[in-house]
Design a protein around this motif. Structure first.
Motif, PDB file in Angstrom:
ATOM      1  N   ARG A   1       4.077   6.323  -5.023  1.00 39.41           N
ATOM      2  CA  ARG A   1       4.063   5.365  -6.128  1.00 39.41           C
ATOM      3  C   ARG A   1       2.821   4.470  -6.051  1.00 39.41           C
ATOM      4  O   ARG A   1       2.282   4.066  -7.083  1.00 39.41           O
ATOM      5  CB  ARG A   1       5.343   4.515  -6.100  1.00 39.41           C
ATOM      6  CG  ARG A   1       5.397   3.603  -7.290  1.00 39.41           C
ATOM      7  CD  ARG A   1       6.762   3.028  -7.620  1.00 39.41           C
ATOM      8  NE  ARG A   1       6.555   2.070  -8.697  1.00 39.41           N
ATOM      9  CZ  ARG A   1       7.014   0.826  -8.696  1.00 39.41           C
ATOM     10  NH1 ARG A   1       7.726   0.381  -7.678  1.00 39.41           N
ATOM     11  NH2 ARG A   1       6.762   0.026  -9.702  1.00 39.41           N
TER      12      ARG A   1
ATOM     13  N   ASP B   1      -0.773  -3.016   0.461  1.00 38.93           N
ATOM     14  CA  ASP B   1       0.247  -3.705   1.261  1.00 38.93           C
ATOM     15  C   ASP B   1       1.268  -4.379   0.353  1.00 38.93           C
ATOM     16  O   ASP B   1       2.474  -4.330   0.610  1.00 38.93           O
ATOM     17  CB  ASP B   1      -0.420  -4.754   2.160  1.00 38.93           C
ATOM     18  CG  ASP B   1      -1.291  -4.118   3.235  1.00 38.93           C
ATOM     19  OD1 ASP B   1      -1.167  -2.888   3.437  1.00 38.93           O
ATOM     20  OD2 ASP B   1      -2.087  -4.823   3.858  1.00 38.93           O
ATOM     21  N   ALA B   2       0.762  -5.017  -0.707  1.00 39.88           N
ATOM     22  CA  ALA B   2       1.658  -5.704  -1.624  1.00 39.88           C
ATOM     23  C   ALA B   2       2.637  -4.709  -2.240  1.00 39.88           C
ATOM     24  O   ALA B   2       3.851  -4.935  -2.270  1.00 39.88           O
ATOM     25  CB  ALA B   2       0.865  -6.417  -2.712  1.00 39.88           C
ATOM     26  N   ALA B   3       2.120  -3.571  -2.703  1.00 40.40           N
ATOM     27  CA  ALA B   3       2.983  -2.569  -3.327  1.00 40.40           C
ATOM     28  C   ALA B   3       4.015  -2.044  -2.331  1.00 40.40           C
ATOM     29  O   ALA B   3       5.192  -1.885  -2.661  1.00 40.40           O
ATOM     30  CB  ALA B   3       2.141  -1.423  -3.868  1.00 40.40           C
ATOM     31  N   ARG B   4       3.553  -1.811  -1.095  1.00 41.95           N
ATOM     32  CA  ARG B   4       4.481  -1.280  -0.085  1.00 41.95           C
ATOM     33  C   ARG B   4       5.594  -2.274   0.194  1.00 41.95           C
ATOM     34  O   ARG B   4       6.775  -1.910   0.258  1.00 41.95           O
ATOM     35  CB  ARG B   4       3.741  -0.971   1.225  1.00 41.95           C
ATOM     36  CG  ARG B   4       2.708   0.146   1.129  1.00 41.95           C
ATOM     37  CD  ARG B   4       3.305   1.494   0.830  1.00 41.95           C
ATOM     38  NE  ARG B   4       4.153   2.035   1.879  1.00 41.95           N
ATOM     39  CZ  ARG B   4       3.696   2.697   2.940  1.00 41.95           C
ATOM     40  NH1 ARG B   4       2.407   2.892   3.097  1.00 41.95           N
ATOM     41  NH2 ARG B   4       4.532   3.160   3.853  1.00 41.95           N
ATOM     42  N   THR B   5       5.252  -3.567   0.377  1.00 40.17           N
ATOM     43  CA  THR B   5       6.311  -4.529   0.690  1.00 40.17           C
ATOM     44  C   THR B   5       7.208  -4.762  -0.508  1.00 40.17           C
ATOM     45  O   THR B   5       8.296  -5.307  -0.367  1.00 40.17           O
ATOM     46  CB  THR B   5       5.739  -5.881   1.156  1.00 40.17           C
ATOM     47  OG1 THR B   5       4.861  -6.369   0.143  1.00 40.17           O
ATOM     48  CG2 THR B   5       4.979  -5.741   2.446  1.00 40.17           C
ATOM     49  N   LEU B   6       6.773  -4.339  -1.699  1.00 41.96           N
ATOM     50  CA  LEU B   6       7.641  -4.453  -2.877  1.00 41.96           C
ATOM     51  C   LEU B   6       8.466  -3.183  -3.080  1.00 41.96           C
ATOM     52  O   LEU B   6       9.076  -2.994  -4.126  1.00 41.96           O
ATOM     53  CB  LEU B   6       6.806  -4.749  -4.120  1.00 41.96           C
ATOM     54  CG  LEU B   6       6.213  -6.164  -4.150  1.00 41.96           C
ATOM     55  CD1 LEU B   6       5.167  -6.282  -5.220  1.00 41.96           C
ATOM     56  CD2 LEU B   6       7.315  -7.202  -4.356  1.00 41.96           C
ATOM     57  N   GLY B   7       8.429  -2.310  -2.090  1.00 38.92           N
ATOM     58  CA  GLY B   7       9.318  -1.159  -2.146  1.00 38.92           C
ATOM     59  C   GLY B   7       8.710   0.123  -2.674  1.00 38.92           C
ATOM     60  O   GLY B   7       9.421   1.092  -2.923  1.00 38.92           O
ATOM     61  N   ALA B   8       7.381   0.160  -2.889  1.00 37.22           N
ATOM     62  CA  ALA B   8       6.749   1.377  -3.400  1.00 37.22           C
ATOM     63  C   ALA B   8       6.333   2.269  -2.236  1.00 37.22           C
ATOM     64  O   ALA B   8       5.643   1.815  -1.327  1.00 37.22           O
ATOM     65  CB  ALA B   8       5.541   1.018  -4.251  1.00 37.22           C
ATOM     66  N   GLY B   9       6.737   3.524  -2.263  1.00 40.43           N
ATOM     67  CA  GLY B   9       6.295   4.483  -1.254  1.00 40.43           C
ATOM     68  C   GLY B   9       4.872   4.919  -1.542  1.00 40.43           C
ATOM     69  O   GLY B   9       4.317   4.572  -2.585  1.00 40.43           O
ATOM     70  N   PRO B  10       4.264   5.713  -0.618  1.00 40.87           N
ATOM     71  CA  PRO B  10       2.870   6.136  -0.810  1.00 40.87           C
ATOM     72  C   PRO B  10       2.614   6.772  -2.178  1.00 40.87           C
ATOM     73  O   PRO B  10       1.606   6.470  -2.825  1.00 40.87           O
ATOM     74  CB  PRO B  10       2.661   7.144   0.315  1.00 40.87           C
ATOM     75  CG  PRO B  10       3.641   6.769   1.357  1.00 40.87           C
ATOM     76  CD  PRO B  10       4.821   6.184   0.643  1.00 40.87           C
TER      77      PRO B  10
ATOM     78  N   ARG C   1      -5.149  -5.075   0.353  1.00 38.91           N
ATOM     79  CA  ARG C   1      -3.948  -5.929   0.226  1.00 38.91           C
ATOM     80  C   ARG C   1      -3.069  -5.475  -0.944  1.00 38.91           C
ATOM     81  O   ARG C   1      -1.871  -5.712  -0.942  1.00 38.91           O
ATOM     82  CB  ARG C   1      -4.362  -7.379   0.015  1.00 38.91           C
ATOM     83  CG  ARG C   1      -5.064  -7.998   1.185  1.00 38.91           C
ATOM     84  CD  ARG C   1      -4.083  -8.364   2.292  1.00 38.91           C
ATOM     85  NE  ARG C   1      -4.787  -8.711   3.503  1.00 38.91           N
ATOM     86  CZ  ARG C   1      -5.083  -7.843   4.469  1.00 38.91           C
ATOM     87  NH1 ARG C   1      -4.701  -6.580   4.383  1.00 38.91           N
ATOM     88  NH2 ARG C   1      -5.741  -8.229   5.538  1.00 38.91           N
ATOM     89  N   LEU C   2      -3.687  -4.850  -1.952  1.00 35.87           N
ATOM     90  CA  LEU C   2      -2.881  -4.371  -3.081  1.00 35.87           C
ATOM     91  C   LEU C   2      -1.918  -3.296  -2.609  1.00 35.87           C
ATOM     92  O   LEU C   2      -0.759  -3.249  -3.033  1.00 35.87           O
ATOM     93  CB  LEU C   2      -3.774  -3.824  -4.192  1.00 35.87           C
ATOM     94  CG  LEU C   2      -4.616  -4.848  -4.947  1.00 35.87           C
ATOM     95  CD1 LEU C   2      -5.330  -4.181  -6.102  1.00 35.87           C
ATOM     96  CD2 LEU C   2      -3.760  -5.988  -5.445  1.00 35.87           C
TER      97      LEU C   2
END
Lengths: 344, 523
Positions: B437, B426-435, B423-424
């Motif tokens: 980052r 997923d959380a980072a991705r939905t906050l705009g971080a690409g792979p 989930r971390l």
């Protein structure tokens, strides 16, 4: 532009099992919509598909004006979709402070100011330097909310955000969340399996079963005009009785009810609140016998049997009312709380 | 980088491991080389097969006896020194098998002081340089694999199962045999499989004891006969044996998933051993530590002492420098590659990437000599085709290490990453971080410990590795292990005792790490 989110004909499968089968969903700006259903009905999957964490097999998703998924060539990765997601377990980064968590999705230039603003919104201005594990469950939930709202998403998605909290604090956190969402004016989709939660928070409910919506509407519409047997039984305690429809009427031990169903066997879904004790000798009341009473959470739940043979009926009585087994009662049936469906 | 380029990278890395295996397989089955194979088959193949199988079986039995008994004592009893033994019994892991062979040969060969002393007491030991000697010495350093996994299996058994058996009228010993031992079987089988793999891959000790096995045969075919064909064919046979072993392990585990219950169970009450029994337990646990670690270490130390302080111009600093540089460089590269594979699979857990990760992690089951031969032949082909000259450089050595030790890094990183909730990401991705980052800002800081562990484990494995280094190293390129091997083969072990001790000392680092993990899991 009249929609914050528009979902059309989304299907998705995990291996060979269909998890979503042609789902449509519209959310207006500022609207709070709940996706409601039992576990495994596909509601969380739909949320993940909208966020871009799962790929849809067919269908389109539009967020604001931007097409982000068309089930074929277009699949915008999650980091480039204007959505925020609040997770069931909050998924706070354990190595970052509360402020760094909230600022994670923000551009460097505006990070400090916006983080401050968000922490103020969720009333955690003093907690910016603390680590997630030092906070209570409710505070963690607010950090997760602030983090998801900080980049100003077009749509906020919340996946069972209250199920990780103690039952005692849940009601208060729901109210706080509702206030924060209202204040931010962000269109939100809340996934839950708890009907009370959905009704407490949302303007509109979408009930899902086996990968597809079965009914959507305001809490009143869904409560008083359930479209299917499943929807009728989803909210609160009900009894189910079999009966016959004949010439637009269904005969019950408490009188006959009007129906539009064709002649044939029907199911009656009866809310426990449908039967009410009436004063003795009321003209429309029916005599029943108490078979069993028990106290459940300060409500007296009473099973009664009628003179016509059949399963016992349940009614809720005043907990202070003295009731004994075999006692005779006069009751009336309120037809608004009885839902009639063709027998399945 | 997009998700797609991450998965392509994972496949490219899997290719480094697959390349030597495919090369060996292709060359191994592609016809005969001047009738050499027929010759080998009619002369030495039988001996190789017999020795390899007997050695694996013997070491399997030896490590079972040592590993299961000590594991059970440490996990379920109390006796003097139990807590110390939980850690001390891991010490032999720091002793490479070849150093065992060199040290014991030095102690027990005719004319050696210990040999003479024993003879005066009327004790005549059978010759150490034999199949029997190889079985005993290997058992004393490889048993910790069985010990570790069996100890964990015994420790996690619930009191309820044992008590149920007792209330059904079964005696304590019969309960051990009918309940505790079968419950621990998956762990024991997994440990034994590791032991057998190490045994089949073993080169230095059996070579020193003049026990001809597949690994010594491959080395001889490669160097003395100069025949890549014959080496590849022998390697194919050895691979088939390893494959059979892996299948055997799967079958041995059966459908057993005894530890699957997530329910919290009441831990076992320890047996309070007293009197003679207690001291017997202490003695039983001391023996493997003494013979598997203390005796060879003291023997090496004595030799080093006799040789005196290294003179000016000694090659030890240069050797240590080369070895540490090589091991460090390889470790960093291998951990980086491992991280790419693990991350790519995490990013998109498709079947294709799972296959790539499997492949990338299969090198540890393949004996070092097989990887060495495969890598050299493959690089030779590539050099011929492209006109490059990679084959004669240390780069090819690094490639061989990658193929063999990527598994170690993958396992350590996997263990760390499974503790970082998906989930971390997923959380980072939905906050705009690409792979990229996600890897940099979420995984890297959370995996610092696992990254260090992985690098340390690979570092020590590379430093100790003998057969692959012997075969692949460029001319004149010596590591500590190769240096010790060369001197020991010349019966001049005394002059290499100090480097040998250095290998043991560095090898203690992962043992310390492991014992800390064990300590934490028991307290």
């Amino acid at each position: 532009m009249s929609h914050a989110l528009r979902v059309r004909g989304i299907s998705h499968a995990y291996g060979l099992t269909d998890s979503l089968r042609g789902v449509d969903l519209d959310v207006a700006p500022g609207e709070l919509v709940s996706l409601l259903g039992p576990s495994g009905c596909g509601k969380s999957t739909l949320l993940r598909v909208i966020a871009g964490l799962e790929r849809a097999a067919t269908g389109t998703i539009t967020i604001g004006d931007a097409l982000v998924d068309d089930g074929a060539g277009v699949h915008v990765p999650p980091e480039r979709r204007p959505v925020g997601l609040v997770f069931q377990d909050f998924a706070l980064f354990p190595h970052l402070t509360v402020a760094d968590n909230v600022g994670f999705g923000l551009p460097r230039a505006t990070r400090a100011a916006r983080t401050h603003e968000m922490l103020e919104l969720v009333a955690l201005s003093d907690a910016g330097g603390r680590l997630p594990h030092e906070l209570s469950g409710g505070e963690q939930q607010r950090v997760a909310l602030a983090r998801a709202l900080a980049p100003e998403p077009r749509v906020l998605l919340l996946d069972e955000p209250f199920s990780g909290l103690d039952a005692s604090g849940r009601h208060r956190v729901r109210e706080e969340t509702r206030a924060i969402l209202r204040a931010s004016g962000t269109a939100s989709v809340l996934v839950t399996h708890d009907g009370d939660e959905a009704m407490q928070l949302c303007d509109r409910l979408v009930l899902m079963q086996a990968g597809a919506p079965v009914q959507e509407g305001t809490p009143d519409e869904i409560c008083f005009a359930p479209a299917t047997h499943f929807v009728a039984r989803f909210f609160g305690d009900t009894d189910c009785h079999v009966a016959e429809a004949r010439a637009g009427r269904v005969v019950t031990p408490f009188g006959s009810l009007a129906t539009e169903l064709r002649d044939g066997p029907v199911d009656l879904v009866v809310r426990h609140r449908a039967l009410a004790i009436s004063p003795a000798n009321a003209h429309d009341a029916t005599a029943v016998t108490v078979a069993r009473t028990r106290l459940v959470g300060c409500q007296r739940v009473v099973s009664v049997i009628t003179e016509t043979p059949g399963a016992p009926w349940t009614l809720l009585a005043d907990p202070l009312l003295p009731l004994a087994r075999d006692q005779r009662l006069q009751v009336v049936l309120r037809p608004e709380l009885v839902h009639i469906f063709a027998a399945s | 980088m997009t998700e797609r380029s991450w998965s392509m990278s994972a496949w490219a890395i899997a290719g480094i491991v697959a390349l030597p295996l495919i090369t060996v397989a292709v060359l191994g089955v592609s016809g005969d080389d001047d009738g050499l194979w027929t010759h080998l088959a009619s002369t030495v193949l039988g001996t190789y097969a017999r020795n390899s199988v007997l050695l694996a079986l013997g070491v399997g039995i030896g490590t079972s006896v040592l590993g299961i008994s000590t594991a059970w004592l440490v996990a379920t009893c109390t006796f003097p020194g139990r807590r110390l033994f939980a850690l001390a019994l891991l010490l032999p892991m720091a002793m490479p098998t070849y150093l065992m062979a060199y040290a014991y040969t030095d102690l027990l060969q005719p004319g050696a002081p210990l040999h003479t002393a024993l003879r005066e007491l009327g004790v005549t030991l059978p010759p150490i340089r034999s199949l029997g000697g190889a079985i005993v010495t290997l058992s004393f350093v490889l048993y910790p694999y069985v010990f570790l996994l069996a100890r964990a299996a015994f420790a996690e058994q619930s009191a309820e199962a044992i008590e149920a058996s007792r209330t059904l009228g079964v005696s304590p010993f019969a309960t051990w045999r009918r309940v505790a031992l079968p419950l621990a079987r998956p762990g024991i089988v997994a440990g034994l499989a590791l032991v057998m793999m190490e045994t089949l891959a073993e080169y230095g000790a059996v070579e020193h004891f003049a026990v001809d096995t597949f690994t010594t045969g491959i080395y001889r075919a490669w160097t003395a006969l100069g025949s890549p064909h014959a080496a590849a064919q022998l390697a194919c046979v050895l691979l088939a044996v390893v494959l059979a072993l892996l299948v055997g392990e799967r079958l041995g585990r059966g459908r057993a998933r005894y530890s699957a219950s997530a329910r919290r169970r009441r831990p076992l009450e320890r047996w309070q051993l007293t009197g003679a029994r207690a001291w017997g337990a202490t003695l039983a646990c001391s023996a493997p530590v003494v013979f598997g670690f203390l005796v060879p270490t003291i023997a090496l130390a004595r030799l080093a002492w006799q040789a005196g302080v290294p003179r000016r111009g000694d090659e030890l600093p240069r050797l240590a420098g080369t070895t540490i540089g090589l091991a460090l460089g390889s470790a960093l590269l291998i951990v980086a590659l491992g991280m790419v594979v693990v991350f790519a699979r995490r990013l998109r857990p498709t079947r294709a990437i799972a296959v790539a990760a499997r492949l990338a992690g299969s090198g540890y089951a393949v004996p070092g000599s097989v990887i060495a031969v495969g890598t050299l032949i493959a690089i030779g082909w590539i050099d011929d085709a492209l006109g490059t000259f990679v084959g004669g450089t240390a780069l090819v050595l690094v490639l061989a290490y990658c193929a063999r030790f990527l598994t170690v890094a993958l396992e350590a990183l996997d263990a760390g990453l499974t503790k970082v909730g998906i989930r971390l990401d997923d959380a980072a991705r939905t906050l705009g971080a690409g792979p990229g980052r996600v890897l940099r800002d979420v995984h890297a800081p959370l995996l610092r410990g696992s990254l260090a562990t992985a690098a340390l484990l690979v570092f020590v494995d590379v430093m100790k590795e003998l057969p692959a280094t012997l075969i692949v190293r460029p001319f004149g390129f010596d590591t500590l292990a190769v240096h010790v091997h060369t001197y020991a083969s010349d019966e001049r072990l005394a002059q290499a005792a100090l480097p040998a001790l250095l290998i043991v000392a560095i090898g203690l680092a992962p043992v310390a790490l492991l014992s800390r993990a064990v300590d934490r899991s028991t307290s």
